[in-house]
Design an enzyme around this catalytic site. Sequence first.
Site, PDB file in Angstrom:
ATOM      1  CB  THR A   1     -15.250  46.670 -39.346  1.00 15.41           C
ATOM      2  OG1 THR A   1     -16.652  46.946 -38.666  1.00 15.41           O
ATOM      3  CG2 THR A   1     -15.043  45.239 -39.412  1.00 15.41           C
TER       4      THR A   1
ATOM      5  CB  VAL B   1     -14.217  54.064 -32.249  1.00 14.75           C
ATOM      6  CG1 VAL B   1     -13.754  53.764 -30.660  1.00 14.75           C
ATOM      7  CG2 VAL B   1     -14.591  55.452 -32.130  1.00 14.75           C
TER       8      VAL B   1
ATOM      9  NE  ARG C   1     -23.478  46.927 -41.829  1.00 14.31           N
ATOM     10  CZ  ARG C   1     -24.420  46.981 -40.979  1.00 14.31           C
ATOM     11  NH1 ARG C   1     -25.788  46.609 -41.087  1.00 14.31           N
ATOM     12  NH2 ARG C   1     -24.030  47.356 -39.608  1.00 14.31           N
ATOM     13  CB  SER C   2     -17.981  42.830 -40.895  1.00 13.00           C
ATOM     14  OG  SER C   2     -18.201  44.326 -40.942  1.00 13.00           O
TER      15      SER C   2
ATOM     16  NE  ARG D   1     -20.849  58.123 -23.669  1.00 12.25           N
ATOM     17  CZ  ARG D   1     -20.856  58.686 -24.862  1.00 12.25           C
ATOM     18  NH1 ARG D   1     -21.577  59.867 -25.012  1.00 12.25           N
ATOM     19  NH2 ARG D   1     -20.089  57.946 -25.678  1.00 12.25           N
TER      20      ARG D   1
ATOM     21  CB  CYS E   1     -15.394  62.394 -29.070  1.00 10.94           C
ATOM     22  SG  CYS E   1     -16.767  62.852 -29.766  1.00 10.94           S
TER      23      CYS E   1
ATOM     24  CD  GLN F   1     -18.637  67.790 -31.037  1.00  6.02           C
ATOM     25  OE1 GLN F   1     -19.294  68.461 -30.161  1.00  6.02           O
ATOM     26  NE2 GLN F   1     -18.823  66.626 -31.073  1.00  6.02           N
TER      27      GLN F   1
ATOM     28  NE  ARG G   1     -20.515  66.125 -36.826  1.00  4.55           N
ATOM     29  CZ  ARG G   1     -20.059  65.281 -35.825  1.00  4.55           C
ATOM     30  NH1 ARG G   1     -18.874  65.511 -35.126  1.00  4.55           N
ATOM     31  NH2 ARG G   1     -20.780  64.140 -35.612  1.00  4.55           N
TER      32      ARG G   1
ATOM     33  CG  HIS H   1     -14.251  66.469 -31.677  1.00  7.94           C
ATOM     34  ND1 HIS H   1     -14.367  66.259 -33.140  1.00  7.94           N
ATOM     35  CD2 HIS H   1     -14.976  65.729 -30.971  1.00  7.94           C
ATOM     36  CE1 HIS H   1     -14.930  65.313 -33.068  1.00  7.94           C
ATOM     37  NE2 HIS H   1     -15.532  65.171 -32.010  1.00  7.94           N
TER      38      HIS H   1
END
Length: 340
Positions: A7, A10, A35-36, A95, A124, A151, A230, A237
Amino acid sequence: MAVLGATGLVGRTALAILEERRFPIGELRLLASDRSASRTLTFSGRSHAVTPVVAESFAGIDLALFTCANDVSAVWAPIAVEQGTRVVDNSSAFRYHDDVPLVVPEVNGERLDARPRLVANPNCSTIAIVMALAPLERAAGLERVQVTTYQSVSGGGSEALEQLEQGVREGLDGDPPPRAGGLPAFAFNVVPQIDRFEDNGYTREEMKIVWETRKILDRPDLAVTATAVRVPVRVGHGAAVHVTLRRPMSPAEARERWTGFPGIEVVDEPARGRFPTPLAGAGRDTVFIGRARGDLDDARGLLFFVVSDNLRKGAATNAVQIAERLAGLAAPLARAGGER
Ligand SMILES: NC(=O)c1ccc[n+]([C@@H]2O[C@H](COP(=O)([O-])OP(=O)(O)OC[C@H]3O[C@@H](n4cnc5c(N)ncnc54)[C@H](OP(=O)(O)O)[C@@H]3O)[C@@H](O)[C@H]2O)c1
């Protein structure tokens, strides 16, 4: 296939890309939080119920795209892998684990040949930056990389995007309100903080760019510094990159190297007002590079500007490319879809 975090920004982009690229899917499970529980999402013209993730969600699933936050991935990835599911994780939870490959398919896709059970999708901004660096590294060798990012707010997820939109509306009639906790507004502002501050004065986002660039290029010794900022942009970006190479390289040669690299488009005709911008790059899978110019004081220095859609190549497209390779899909099938 399962998508955990279906939801979110991404997750929904990943569904669109799976559809565009005609990824062959027998059964699709859309997973999210409690919640979904009553939500549905449309995929390939059919409505699919979203279900809260539980251990049984991964039974019989070959491949799962995780598009959720670190803590959620950290809990569910081991459970999915244990059940024989291959996981491509968009969070940063794994990562930096030595045994988890961190992959941009055009750059180090060979890391997928061993068909690892768990693959990490990079940050990203890092994906686009590394795409631009790889051809330079191969042709001349990188000595030093300095990056400043611009970004977009969608990089912070759906809630951040709502804060930007709300702030823009309110900011037209006065000062945009600060965000929760007194954090500076996104709207009509430029905020030099993304993610938390580390003890060394850098933000976590800046350190992600440092650690991940070194890991993907397999250059643990590479000098990298970053400032992550930001900006009040919805999607896309930008990054201003300054590199020092081991030998001089003209902007013309750099443009030629980028043009010959898959997934890169050079947009660099400043005299005609043509250079990459987030607005033009949003909705596209390509990494755009322009404003290439030599360092005024160093023949081995090169500066340029990189743009990519953070939700697509910066997240979902890269993850789907990884999934395609893990599934042993031939490239022509991938190209038949919506490579835009
Ligand atoms: N946005 C970007 O440009 C970008 C780029 C690269 C990587 N990433 C990474 O990708 C991940 C997703 O980012 P996003 O921007 O899509 O975030 P988002 O819009 O906030 O979406 C988060 C998703 O995670 C789900 N979720 C939250 N808590 C959960 C729980 N306890 N159990 C199961 N699912 C849960 C949410 O489901 P509900 O709707 O049920 O809450 C939602 O589907 C993050 O790790 C982010 O760092 C994002």
